[in-house]
Design an enzyme around this catalytic site. Structure first.
Site, PDB file in Angstrom:
ATOM      1  N   THR A 208       0.836  -1.207   0.000  1.00  0.00           N
ATOM      2  CA  THR A 208       0.000   0.000   0.000  1.00  0.00           C
ATOM      3  C   THR A 208       0.865   1.249   0.000  1.00  0.00           C
ATOM      4  O   THR A 208       2.033   1.227   0.413  1.00  0.00           O
ATOM      5  CB  THR A 208      -0.915   0.044   1.236  1.00  0.00           C
ATOM      6  OG1 THR A 208      -0.112   0.048   2.414  1.00  0.00           O
ATOM      7  CG2 THR A 208      -1.858  -1.151   1.248  1.00  0.00           C
ATOM      8  N   ASN A 210       0.963   5.097   1.609  1.00  0.00           N
ATOM      9  CA  ASN A 210       0.438   5.834   2.748  1.00  0.00           C
ATOM     10  C   ASN A 210       0.381   7.312   2.397  1.00  0.00           C
ATOM     11  O   ASN A 210       1.409   7.910   2.032  1.00  0.00           O
ATOM     12  CB  ASN A 210       1.323   5.629   3.977  1.00  0.00           C
ATOM     13  CG  ASN A 210       1.225   4.228   4.531  1.00  0.00           C
ATOM     14  OD1 ASN A 210       0.536   3.977   5.502  1.00  0.00           O
ATOM     15  ND2 ASN A 210       1.915   3.285   3.880  1.00  0.00           N
ATOM     16  N   GLU A 257      -4.345   4.422   3.756  1.00  0.00           N
ATOM     17  CA  GLU A 257      -3.527   3.486   2.995  1.00  0.00           C
ATOM     18  C   GLU A 257      -4.292   3.011   1.759  1.00  0.00           C
ATOM     19  O   GLU A 257      -5.469   2.669   1.856  1.00  0.00           O
ATOM     20  CB  GLU A 257      -3.155   2.275   3.851  1.00  0.00           C
ATOM     21  CG  GLU A 257      -2.332   2.618   5.084  1.00  0.00           C
ATOM     22  CD  GLU A 257      -2.016   1.393   5.918  1.00  0.00           C
ATOM     23  OE1 GLU A 257      -0.951   0.787   5.685  1.00  0.00           O
ATOM     24  OE2 GLU A 257      -2.848   1.038   6.770  1.00  0.00           O
TER      25      GLU A 257
END
Length: 313
Positions: A208, A210, A257
Protein backbone atom coordinates in the site's frame (compact mmCIF):
# COMPACT_ATOMS: atom_id res chain seq x y z
CA UNK A 1 -6.63 32.01 -14.12
CA UNK A 2 -4.74 34.83 -12.41
CA UNK A 3 -4.29 34.43 -8.65
CA UNK A 4 -3.81 37.39 -6.34
CA UNK A 5 -2.94 36.80 -2.68
CA UNK A 6 -4.50 40.07 -1.50
CA UNK A 7 -7.03 42.48 -2.93
CA UNK A 8 -4.29 45.13 -2.78
CA UNK A 9 -2.28 43.21 -5.40
CA UNK A 10 -5.16 42.87 -7.86
CA UNK A 11 -4.64 44.15 -11.39
CA UNK A 12 -7.62 44.31 -13.71
CA UNK A 13 -7.14 42.70 -17.11
CA UNK A 14 -10.13 44.43 -18.70
CA UNK A 15 -12.13 47.63 -18.12
CA UNK A 16 -13.48 46.34 -14.83
CA UNK A 17 -14.66 43.23 -13.04
CA UNK A 18 -17.73 41.16 -12.28
CA UNK A 19 -17.28 39.91 -8.73
CA UNK A 20 -18.76 37.26 -6.49
CA UNK A 21 -17.78 36.70 -2.87
CA UNK A 22 -17.70 33.53 -0.80
CA UNK A 23 -15.81 30.69 0.83
CA UNK A 24 -16.90 28.25 -1.90
CA UNK A 25 -15.89 25.27 0.23
CA UNK A 26 -16.39 22.16 -1.86
CA UNK A 27 -17.34 24.19 -4.93
CA UNK A 28 -20.50 22.09 -5.19
CA UNK A 29 -23.30 22.24 -7.78
CA UNK A 30 -24.98 25.13 -5.93
CA UNK A 31 -21.80 27.19 -6.11
CA UNK A 32 -21.49 26.39 -9.79
CA UNK A 33 -24.85 28.03 -10.49
CA UNK A 34 -23.42 31.27 -9.10
CA UNK A 35 -20.18 30.90 -11.07
CA UNK A 36 -22.12 30.16 -14.26
CA UNK A 37 -23.98 33.46 -13.92
CA UNK A 38 -20.74 35.25 -13.08
CA UNK A 39 -19.15 33.97 -16.27
CA UNK A 40 -22.20 34.79 -18.37
CA UNK A 41 -22.38 38.39 -17.12
CA UNK A 42 -18.62 38.92 -17.38
CA UNK A 43 -18.64 37.83 -21.02
CA UNK A 44 -21.73 39.91 -21.81
CA UNK A 45 -20.21 43.11 -20.42
CA UNK A 46 -16.54 42.33 -21.24
CA UNK A 47 -15.47 42.22 -17.59
CA UNK A 48 -13.07 40.03 -15.63
CA UNK A 49 -14.85 37.20 -13.81
CA UNK A 50 -13.45 37.59 -10.28
CA UNK A 51 -13.96 35.39 -7.23
CA UNK A 52 -13.07 36.97 -3.89
CA UNK A 53 -12.45 34.47 -1.10
CA UNK A 54 -10.90 34.41 2.36
CA UNK A 55 -8.23 32.12 3.76
CA UNK A 56 -7.84 30.96 6.47
CA UNK A 57 -11.52 30.49 7.22
CA UNK A 58 -12.72 33.29 9.58
CA UNK A 59 -13.66 30.77 12.28
CA UNK A 60 -10.06 29.55 12.39
CA UNK A 61 -8.88 33.09 13.13
CA UNK A 62 -11.63 34.68 15.21
CA UNK A 63 -12.73 31.67 17.26
CA UNK A 64 -9.46 29.69 17.02
CA UNK A 65 -11.68 26.78 15.97
CA UNK A 66 -9.38 23.83 15.30
CA UNK A 67 -12.38 21.50 15.02
CA UNK A 68 -13.56 23.11 11.78
CA UNK A 69 -13.15 20.74 8.84
CA UNK A 70 -13.32 21.90 5.24
CA UNK A 71 -14.10 19.98 2.06
CA UNK A 72 -11.19 21.46 0.14
CA UNK A 73 -7.64 22.47 0.88
CA UNK A 74 -6.84 25.89 -0.51
CA UNK A 75 -4.90 24.26 -3.39
CA UNK A 76 -7.89 22.06 -4.24
CA UNK A 77 -10.17 25.10 -4.20
CA UNK A 78 -7.83 26.94 -6.57
CA UNK A 79 -7.80 23.99 -9.00
CA UNK A 80 -11.60 23.69 -8.96
CA UNK A 81 -12.11 27.41 -9.58
CA UNK A 82 -9.66 27.29 -12.46
CA UNK A 83 -11.58 24.37 -13.97
CA UNK A 84 -14.74 26.49 -13.65
CA UNK A 85 -13.23 29.06 -16.02
CA UNK A 86 -12.81 31.94 -13.59
CA UNK A 87 -10.51 34.73 -14.85
CA UNK A 88 -9.17 35.94 -11.52
CA UNK A 89 -9.10 34.59 -7.98
CA UNK A 90 -8.39 36.94 -5.09
CA UNK A 91 -7.40 35.09 -1.89
CA UNK A 92 -7.48 37.54 0.98
CA UNK A 93 -5.36 36.48 4.00
CA UNK A 94 -8.03 36.74 6.68
CA UNK A 95 -7.02 38.53 9.87
CA UNK A 96 -8.63 40.22 12.85
CA UNK A 97 -7.73 43.56 11.27
CA UNK A 98 -9.54 42.68 8.06
CA UNK A 99 -12.58 41.49 10.06
CA UNK A 100 -12.98 45.02 11.44
CA UNK A 101 -13.70 46.55 8.02
CA UNK A 102 -17.16 48.08 7.97
CA UNK A 103 -19.59 47.19 5.21
CA UNK A 104 -19.08 50.64 3.66
CA UNK A 105 -15.27 50.37 3.73
CA UNK A 106 -15.39 46.84 2.31
CA UNK A 107 -17.45 48.02 -0.67
CA UNK A 108 -15.49 51.25 -1.15
CA UNK A 109 -11.92 50.11 -0.59
CA UNK A 110 -11.89 46.40 -1.47
CA UNK A 111 -14.53 46.00 -4.15
CA UNK A 112 -14.58 49.37 -5.92
CA UNK A 113 -11.16 50.96 -5.49
CA UNK A 114 -9.04 47.80 -5.74
CA UNK A 115 -11.09 45.21 -7.62
CA UNK A 116 -12.59 47.83 -9.98
CA UNK A 117 -15.98 46.21 -9.56
CA UNK A 118 -18.66 47.08 -12.11
CA UNK A 119 -21.00 44.18 -11.31
CA UNK A 120 -21.56 42.22 -8.10
CA UNK A 121 -23.33 38.85 -7.91
CA UNK A 122 -24.37 37.58 -4.47
CA UNK A 123 -26.65 34.96 -2.96
CA UNK A 124 -30.01 35.93 -1.49
CA UNK A 125 -28.70 35.64 2.09
CA UNK A 126 -25.23 37.15 1.62
CA UNK A 127 -23.71 39.09 4.53
CA UNK A 128 -20.36 40.86 4.75
CA UNK A 129 -18.27 43.39 6.66
CA UNK A 130 -17.65 43.81 10.38
CA UNK A 131 -19.89 41.47 12.43
CA UNK A 132 -21.58 40.55 9.12
CA UNK A 133 -23.44 43.86 9.34
CA UNK A 134 -23.61 44.28 5.58
CA UNK A 135 -26.72 42.90 3.89
CA UNK A 136 -28.25 43.06 0.42
CA UNK A 137 -30.01 46.31 1.35
CA UNK A 138 -26.62 47.96 1.92
CA UNK A 139 -25.41 46.81 -1.49
CA UNK A 140 -28.53 48.27 -3.10
CA UNK A 141 -28.11 51.51 -1.16
CA UNK A 142 -24.51 52.01 -2.27
CA UNK A 143 -24.74 50.91 -5.91
CA UNK A 144 -25.65 54.37 -7.23
CA UNK A 145 -22.96 56.05 -5.15
CA UNK A 146 -20.26 53.67 -6.39
CA UNK A 147 -21.67 53.06 -9.87
CA UNK A 148 -21.97 49.29 -9.98
CA UNK A 149 -24.67 46.85 -11.07
CA UNK A 150 -26.07 44.37 -8.60
CA UNK A 151 -27.43 40.88 -9.31
CA UNK A 152 -28.88 38.63 -6.63
CA UNK A 153 -29.22 34.86 -6.99
CA UNK A 154 -32.87 34.16 -6.21
CA UNK A 155 -33.65 32.00 -3.19
CA UNK A 156 -35.58 29.59 -5.39
CA UNK A 157 -32.55 29.08 -7.64
CA UNK A 158 -30.42 28.07 -4.65
CA UNK A 159 -33.11 26.06 -2.86
CA UNK A 160 -33.96 24.10 -6.03
CA UNK A 161 -30.47 22.61 -5.92
CA UNK A 162 -31.00 21.62 -2.25
CA UNK A 163 -27.24 21.38 -1.67
CA UNK A 164 -24.98 22.91 0.95
CA UNK A 165 -21.42 22.38 2.15
CA UNK A 166 -22.87 21.34 5.52
CA UNK A 167 -24.95 18.56 3.92
CA UNK A 168 -21.87 17.30 2.10
CA UNK A 169 -19.80 17.28 5.29
CA UNK A 170 -22.53 15.28 7.03
CA UNK A 171 -22.64 12.76 4.17
CA UNK A 172 -18.88 12.25 4.31
CA UNK A 173 -18.89 11.92 8.09
CA UNK A 174 -21.55 9.22 7.71
CA UNK A 175 -19.52 7.46 5.02
CA UNK A 176 -22.08 8.20 2.32
CA UNK A 177 -19.60 8.96 -0.43
CA UNK A 178 -22.15 8.49 -3.23
CA UNK A 179 -24.40 11.25 -1.86
CA UNK A 180 -21.42 13.54 -1.28
CA UNK A 181 -20.17 13.04 -4.84
CA UNK A 182 -23.66 13.67 -6.22
CA UNK A 183 -23.92 16.98 -4.34
CA UNK A 184 -20.39 18.01 -5.27
CA UNK A 185 -20.79 17.21 -8.95
CA UNK A 186 -17.37 15.51 -8.87
CA UNK A 187 -15.59 12.85 -6.80
CA UNK A 188 -14.44 13.85 -3.33
CA UNK A 189 -10.66 13.91 -3.22
CA UNK A 190 -7.83 13.50 -0.75
CA UNK A 191 -4.58 15.23 -1.73
CA UNK A 192 -1.27 14.56 -0.04
CA UNK A 193 2.24 13.17 -0.17
CA UNK A 194 3.13 9.47 -0.27
CA UNK A 195 5.17 8.58 2.83
CA UNK A 196 6.71 5.38 4.17
CA UNK A 197 4.52 3.16 6.32
CA UNK A 198 5.30 0.07 8.38
CA UNK A 199 5.32 -2.27 5.37
CA UNK A 200 2.47 -4.48 6.60
CA UNK A 201 0.71 -4.46 3.24
CA UNK A 202 3.87 -5.56 1.48
CA UNK A 203 4.25 -8.50 3.88
CA UNK A 204 0.68 -9.54 3.03
CA UNK A 205 1.50 -9.27 -0.70
CA UNK A 206 -0.77 -6.23 -0.97
CA UNK A 207 1.66 -3.29 -0.87
CA UNK A 208 0.00 0.00 0.00
CA UNK A 209 0.89 3.66 -0.32
CA UNK A 210 0.44 5.83 2.75
CA UNK A 211 -0.99 9.28 2.11
CA UNK A 212 0.01 12.14 4.41
CA UNK A 213 -2.30 15.17 4.30
CA UNK A 214 -0.55 18.21 5.69
CA UNK A 215 -3.67 20.36 6.03
CA UNK A 216 -5.22 19.37 9.37
CA UNK A 217 -8.44 21.21 8.50
CA UNK A 218 -9.19 18.82 5.60
CA UNK A 219 -12.25 16.65 6.28
CA UNK A 220 -11.38 12.94 6.24
CA UNK A 221 -14.42 10.71 5.52
CA UNK A 222 -15.68 8.04 7.89
CA UNK A 223 -13.29 5.16 8.53
CA UNK A 224 -13.71 2.23 6.21
CA UNK A 225 -12.69 0.76 2.87
CA UNK A 226 -13.31 2.70 -0.34
CA UNK A 227 -12.90 2.17 -4.08
CA UNK A 228 -10.67 4.96 -5.36
CA UNK A 229 -8.83 6.18 -8.41
CA UNK A 230 -5.88 8.44 -9.08
CA UNK A 231 -3.77 9.66 -11.98
CA UNK A 232 -0.18 8.46 -12.28
CA UNK A 233 1.91 9.49 -15.27
CA UNK A 234 -1.29 10.54 -17.08
CA UNK A 235 -2.80 7.10 -16.56
CA UNK A 236 -5.88 6.34 -14.45
CA UNK A 237 -5.11 3.81 -11.72
CA UNK A 238 -7.83 2.31 -9.51
CA UNK A 239 -7.41 0.98 -6.01
CA UNK A 240 -8.87 0.27 -2.59
CA UNK A 241 -8.27 2.70 0.26
CA UNK A 242 -8.51 1.99 3.97
CA UNK A 243 -9.13 4.96 6.23
CA UNK A 244 -8.75 3.91 9.83
CA UNK A 245 -6.70 2.85 12.79
CA UNK A 246 -5.63 -0.69 11.76
CA UNK A 247 -7.20 -2.45 14.76
CA UNK A 248 -5.91 -5.88 13.66
CA UNK A 249 -2.33 -4.77 14.44
CA UNK A 250 -3.26 -2.47 17.37
CA UNK A 251 -2.79 0.75 15.44
CA UNK A 252 -2.67 3.93 17.50
CA UNK A 253 -3.37 6.66 14.96
CA UNK A 254 -5.42 7.13 11.82
CA UNK A 255 -3.80 6.24 8.51
CA UNK A 256 -4.87 6.52 4.88
CA UNK A 257 -3.53 3.49 3.00
CA UNK A 258 -4.25 2.57 -0.62
CA UNK A 259 -3.58 -0.65 -2.50
CA UNK A 260 -3.32 0.25 -6.18
CA UNK A 261 -4.68 -2.38 -8.55
CA UNK A 262 -2.40 -3.46 -11.42
CA UNK A 263 0.33 -0.99 -10.54
CA UNK A 264 3.98 -1.43 -9.62
CA UNK A 265 6.23 1.50 -8.94
CA UNK A 266 7.90 3.69 -6.35
CA UNK A 267 5.72 6.65 -5.42
CA UNK A 268 7.47 7.77 -2.23
CA UNK A 269 7.51 11.56 -1.79
CA UNK A 270 5.22 12.07 -4.77
CA UNK A 271 2.08 14.18 -4.44
CA UNK A 272 -1.15 12.39 -5.33
CA UNK A 273 -4.78 13.40 -5.60
CA UNK A 274 -6.95 10.36 -4.88
CA UNK A 275 -10.68 10.38 -5.71
CA UNK A 276 -13.13 8.36 -3.61
CA UNK A 277 -15.71 6.53 -5.73
CA UNK A 278 -17.60 4.10 -3.50
CA UNK A 279 -17.55 2.77 0.06
CA UNK A 280 -17.23 -1.01 0.40
CA UNK A 281 -17.39 -1.66 4.15
CA UNK A 282 -16.54 -0.57 7.68
CA UNK A 283 -13.06 -1.04 9.06
CA UNK A 284 -12.85 -4.34 10.94
CA UNK A 285 -10.59 -6.05 13.47
CA UNK A 286 -9.55 -9.54 12.37
CA UNK A 287 -8.33 -12.37 14.59
CA UNK A 288 -5.26 -12.97 12.41
CA UNK A 289 -3.28 -11.50 9.54
CA UNK A 290 -4.38 -14.42 7.34
CA UNK A 291 -8.01 -13.42 7.82
CA UNK A 292 -7.12 -9.82 7.06
CA UNK A 293 -5.37 -10.93 3.84
CA UNK A 294 -8.44 -12.95 2.82
CA UNK A 295 -10.64 -9.88 3.36
CA UNK A 296 -8.32 -7.70 1.26
CA UNK A 297 -8.63 -10.26 -1.55
CA UNK A 298 -12.43 -9.98 -1.28
CA UNK A 299 -12.21 -6.16 -1.22
CA UNK A 300 -10.07 -6.16 -4.37
CA UNK A 301 -12.55 -8.46 -6.11
CA UNK A 302 -15.51 -6.28 -5.11
CA UNK A 303 -13.63 -3.18 -6.21
CA UNK A 304 -13.02 -4.67 -9.66
CA UNK A 305 -16.71 -5.52 -9.96
CA UNK A 306 -17.62 -1.94 -9.11
CA UNK A 307 -15.06 -0.54 -11.57
CA UNK A 308 -16.44 -2.80 -14.32
CA UNK A 309 -19.99 -1.63 -13.55
CA UNK A 310 -19.16 2.08 -13.86
CA UNK A 311 -17.06 1.54 -17.00
CA UNK A 312 -20.13 0.11 -18.76
CA UNK A 313 -22.30 3.18 -18.05
Amino acid sequence: MKIFHSYKKFKSLKKGSAVTIGTFDGLHIGHKKILHQLKAYSEKYNLDAVVFTLFPHPRMVLQKDDSLKLLNTIDERIALLEEAGIDCLVIEPFSKEFSRLSAFDFINDVLVNHLHMRLLIVGYDHQFGKNREGKFEHLKEYKTLFNYELKQIAQQDIDDVAVSSTKIRMALTDGNINTANKYLGYNYMLSGTVVKGQGLGKRLNYPTINLHIEETYKLIPKTGVYVVKTNINKQTVFGIMNIGYRPTVAGTHQTIETYLLDFNGDLYNQKLKIQLLNRLRDEQKFASLDLLKTQIETDALNARKYIDSISKK
